[in-house]
Design an enzyme around this catalytic site. Structure first.
Site, PDB file in Angstrom:
ATOM      1  N   GLU A 180     -28.821  40.367 -15.041  1.00 50.99           N
ATOM      2  CA  GLU A 180     -28.355  40.639 -16.829  1.00 50.99           C
ATOM      3  C   GLU A 180     -27.218  41.123 -17.206  1.00 50.99           C
ATOM      4  O   GLU A 180     -26.159  40.970 -16.668  1.00 50.99           O
ATOM      5  CB  GLU A 180     -29.069  41.843 -16.149  1.00 50.99           C
ATOM      6  CG  GLU A 180     -28.599  42.877 -15.569  1.00 50.99           C
ATOM      7  CD  GLU A 180     -29.445  44.604 -15.136  1.00 50.99           C
ATOM      8  OE1 GLU A 180     -30.228  44.422 -15.694  1.00 50.99           O
ATOM      9  OE2 GLU A 180     -28.411  45.785 -14.541  1.00 50.99           O
ATOM     10  N   CYS A 190     -26.011  48.027 -13.218  1.00 49.89           N
ATOM     11  CA  CYS A 190     -25.933  47.691 -12.138  1.00 49.89           C
ATOM     12  C   CYS A 190     -26.744  47.570 -11.027  1.00 49.89           C
ATOM     13  O   CYS A 190     -26.674  47.871 -10.588  1.00 49.89           O
ATOM     14  CB  CYS A 190     -24.723  48.747 -11.974  1.00 49.89           C
ATOM     15  SG  CYS A 190     -23.804  48.159 -10.442  1.00 49.89           S
ATOM     16  N   CYS A 207     -23.343  41.386  -4.833  1.00 45.71           N
ATOM     17  CA  CYS A 207     -22.393  41.765  -4.657  1.00 45.71           C
ATOM     18  C   CYS A 207     -21.856  41.996  -3.324  1.00 45.71           C
ATOM     19  O   CYS A 207     -22.925  42.218  -2.442  1.00 45.71           O
ATOM     20  CB  CYS A 207     -22.064  43.291  -5.299  1.00 45.71           C
ATOM     21  SG  CYS A 207     -19.930  43.293  -5.220  1.00 45.71           S
ATOM     22  N   CYS A 218     -21.094  48.727  -1.890  1.00 46.72           N
ATOM     23  CA  CYS A 218     -21.180  50.184  -2.309  1.00 46.72           C
ATOM     24  C   CYS A 218     -22.124  50.516  -1.846  1.00 46.72           C
ATOM     25  O   CYS A 218     -23.102  50.590  -2.415  1.00 46.72           O
ATOM     26  CB  CYS A 218     -20.669  50.401  -3.841  1.00 46.72           C
ATOM     27  SG  CYS A 218     -19.034  49.462  -3.622  1.00 46.72           S
ATOM     28  N   CYS A 240     -22.304  43.689 -21.809  1.00 51.45           N
ATOM     29  CA  CYS A 240     -21.631  44.484 -20.274  1.00 51.45           C
ATOM     30  C   CYS A 240     -22.258  43.344 -19.528  1.00 51.45           C
ATOM     31  O   CYS A 240     -23.789  42.715 -19.684  1.00 51.45           O
ATOM     32  CB  CYS A 240     -22.325  45.893 -20.168  1.00 51.45           C
ATOM     33  SG  CYS A 240     -22.150  45.572 -18.263  1.00 51.45           S
ATOM     34  N   CYS A 279     -24.394  51.639  -4.895  1.00 49.90           N
ATOM     35  CA  CYS A 279     -25.272  50.729  -5.829  1.00 49.90           C
ATOM     36  C   CYS A 279     -25.752  49.596  -6.036  1.00 49.90           C
ATOM     37  O   CYS A 279     -26.079  49.249  -4.422  1.00 49.90           O
ATOM     38  CB  CYS A 279     -23.477  49.912  -6.058  1.00 49.90           C
ATOM     39  SG  CYS A 279     -23.910  48.476  -6.737  1.00 49.90           S
TER      40      CYS A 279
HETATM   41  N1  SAH Z   1     -18.044  45.760  -9.401  1.00 53.51           N
HETATM   42  C1  SAH Z   1     -16.835  45.885 -10.123  1.00 53.51           C
HETATM   43  C2  SAH Z   1     -17.733  45.735 -11.766  1.00 53.51           C
HETATM   44  C3  SAH Z   1     -19.525  46.280 -11.724  1.00 53.51           C
HETATM   45  S1  SAH Z   1     -18.968  48.048 -12.634  1.00 53.51           S
HETATM   46  C4  SAH Z   1     -16.606  47.379  -9.881  1.00 53.51           C
HETATM   47  O1  SAH Z   1     -17.220  47.849  -9.268  1.00 53.51           O
HETATM   48  O2  SAH Z   1     -16.100  48.317 -10.407  1.00 53.51           O
HETATM   49  C5  SAH Z   1     -20.243  48.920 -12.490  1.00 53.51           C
HETATM   50  C6  SAH Z   1     -20.289  50.023 -12.676  1.00 53.51           C
HETATM   51  O3  SAH Z   1     -21.664  50.972 -12.075  1.00 53.51           O
HETATM   52  C7  SAH Z   1     -19.017  50.396 -11.077  1.00 53.51           C
HETATM   53  O4  SAH Z   1     -17.952  52.183 -11.631  1.00 53.51           O
HETATM   54  C8  SAH Z   1     -20.330  51.402 -10.335  1.00 53.51           C
HETATM   55  O5  SAH Z   1     -19.230  52.004  -9.291  1.00 53.51           O
HETATM   56  C9  SAH Z   1     -20.549  51.922 -11.244  1.00 53.51           C
HETATM   57  N2  SAH Z   1     -22.176  52.132 -10.425  1.00 53.51           N
HETATM   58  C10 SAH Z   1     -22.978  51.955  -9.325  1.00 53.51           C
HETATM   59  N3  SAH Z   1     -23.898  52.052  -8.967  1.00 53.51           N
HETATM   60  C11 SAH Z   1     -24.341  52.978 -10.170  1.00 53.51           C
HETATM   61  C12 SAH Z   1     -24.745  54.329  -9.614  1.00 53.51           C
HETATM   62  N4  SAH Z   1     -25.532  54.336  -9.121  1.00 53.51           N
HETATM   63  N5  SAH Z   1     -24.791  55.197 -10.768  1.00 53.51           N
HETATM   64  C13 SAH Z   1     -24.121  55.001 -11.503  1.00 53.51           C
HETATM   65  N6  SAH Z   1     -22.658  54.088 -11.676  1.00 53.51           N
HETATM   66  C14 SAH Z   1     -22.899  53.371 -10.809  1.00 53.51           C
HETATM   67 FE1  SF4 Z   2     -19.972  45.441  -5.858  1.00 53.74          FE
HETATM   68 FE2  SF4 Z   2     -21.631  47.721  -6.751  1.00 53.74          FE
HETATM   69 FE3  SF4 Z   2     -19.635  47.686  -5.148  1.00 53.74          FE
HETATM   70 FE4  SF4 Z   2     -18.940  47.268  -7.662  1.00 53.74          FE
HETATM   71  S1  SF4 Z   2     -20.374  48.937  -7.507  1.00 53.74           S
HETATM   72  S2  SF4 Z   2     -17.703  46.698  -6.225  1.00 53.74           S
HETATM   73  S3  SF4 Z   2     -21.197  45.550  -8.020  1.00 53.74           S
HETATM   74  S4  SF4 Z   2     -21.190  47.257  -4.839  1.00 53.74           S
END
Ligand code: SAH
Ligand code: SF4
Length: 355
Positions: free
Chosen positions: A93, A342, A121, A125, A114, A128
């Site tokens: 997406e 995300c 991934c 995390c 975006c 996420c």
């Molecule tokens: N992998 C990279 C790019 C993805 S960016 C990274 O982690 O930076 C997506 C952003 O959304 C990141 O800052 C991630 O930590 C954040 N994110 C992921 N899940 C989220 C959630 N449930 N609520 C708010 N932010 C979230």
């Molecule tokens: Fe991967 Fe989500 Fe962590 Fe970004 S925030 S590195 S997309 S697992």
């Protein structure tokens, strides 16, 4: 033989492709104009190329790497998501975010896009939706660029700003990211300036070094989400590989060459990282890096235990950080929308089979 998608070719690769077909460089220029200036979707439309060459190209090459299968509803000035299906059936997406309403309440036609960089991934995390899925595969250069082309087709306007904040860790896909950036920045291709491109990373130290060596004035956002190893280890497995003692010097190195401030992304999660003692630690890191901080109240992900703190608690954290002299933004609505990028739409649709 797999077809070469032309929107995933750098200008040099287009020249090489034409040379491999026995063509002179001016033919590559013509091809580039059809692909980028006219955005044609068929080889027949390339009327100044000889028919035999068009046929050869059609046999070996394609013009679009993905098909848009769902676009969320549009109302003026609101965020729209779209879902793309790759040729192997996988879905990613992207999110189109309009610029803020300008002076006098006039809606600007400028958009930020975006994009995703991987299907799923590997970084896992704990908060996420993308991490939950694990890594399926890297997106190709054409699939990264293809999201921008699709967004411009959907919105009827050019993408002004690009953020790599969709699904995936861009710095874990350097081999496809760097050529994609070359195409995105090339003045005869997508022509988006490096200063208008933000790469977001969860702290991939070797990737950061490679990106710095790439030598373009890109903007950097770092998903910090914890200001000490104890908190980061709890929610971001990547921190065990590259702890703050490695990440911070790599970011300091980045700031030595970049004129722009790094943005530290910090999701606020109740009882994990939104307690007051964390403010001091976060302020210390922000000072050290001369960075700004973007606070993001956590977006609930189905099936995950994390809780968004109350609005009052978020505001208090924000105020306390500002009181330490750190430039801070906290966006409820827009941030909410951006971060919903995300992986959350895909979770629902992940089962669509290839056609
Ligand atoms: N992998 C990279 C790019 C993805 S960016 C990274 O982690 O930076 C997506 C952003 O959304 C990141 O800052 C991630 O930590 C954040 N994110 C992921 N899940 C989220 C959630 N449930 N609520 C708010 N932010 C979230
Ligand atoms: Fe991967 Fe989500 Fe962590 Fe970004 S925030 S590195 S997309 S697992």
């Amino acid at each position: 033989m797999e077809k070469t998608c032309l929107i995933g070719c750098t200008p040099t690769q287009l020249v090489e492709l034409m040379a491999s077909l026995g063509q002179k460089p001016y033919r590559a220029k013509q091809l580039q104009e059809w692909v980028w200036k006219h955005r044609v979707t068929s080889f027949d439309a390339m009327t100044n190329l000889p028919p035999a060459l068009r046929e050869q190209l059609a046999a070996q090459c394609s013009l679009r790497p993905l098909e848009v299968v769902e676009v969320s509803e549009s109302t003026v000035g609101t965020t729209r998501k779209f879902l793309s299906r790759m040729q192997d059936g996988h879905l990613v997406e992207s999110v189109i975010i309009p610029a803020a309403v300008g002076q006098g309440g006039v809606h600007s036609s400028r958009i930020t896009l975006c994009v995703s960089s991987q299907v799923g991934c590997a970084f896992g995390c704990k908060f996420c939706a993308s991490g939950l899925l694990g890594l399926t595969r890297n997106l190709t250069t054409a699939e990264i660029v293809g999201q921008i082309v699709a967004a411009e087709e959907i919105s009827g306007t050019r993408v002004d700003n690009l953020v790599f904040m969709g699904m995936g860790e861009p710095l874990a896909n350097m081999d496809n990211l760097l050529p994609a950036l070359t195409i995105i920045m090339d003045e005869h291709s997508l022509n988006i300036g490096a200063r208008h491109i933000t790469i977001s990373t969860s702290g991939n130290v070797p990737g950061l070094k490679k990106l710095a060596a790439f030598g373009r004035p890109l903007r950097l956002a770092v998903s910090l989400h914890g200001a000490c190893d104890e908190v980061r280890n709890q929610i971001m497995p990547v921190n065990k590989k590259w702890p703050l003692s490695e990440l911070i010097p790599a970011l300091q190195e980045w700031t030595r060459t970049s004129k722009h401030k790094i943005t530290l992304e910090y999701i606020l999660i109740q009882d994990v990282n939104a307690m007051l003692p964390e403010v001091d630690k976060l302020a210390r890191i922000a000072h050290l890096l001369n960075a700004k901080v973007n606070l993001i109240p956590y977006n609930t992900v189905e099936g995950l235990p994390w809780v968004r703190p109350s609005e009052a608690a978020c505001r208090f954290f924000c105020k306390s950080l500002i009181a330490k002299g750190i430039p801070v933004t906290m966006r409820y609505e827009k941030g909410h929308d951006i971060n919903a990028a995300c992986g959350q739409l895909r979770l629902r649709k992940v089962q669509i089979p290839p056609h």
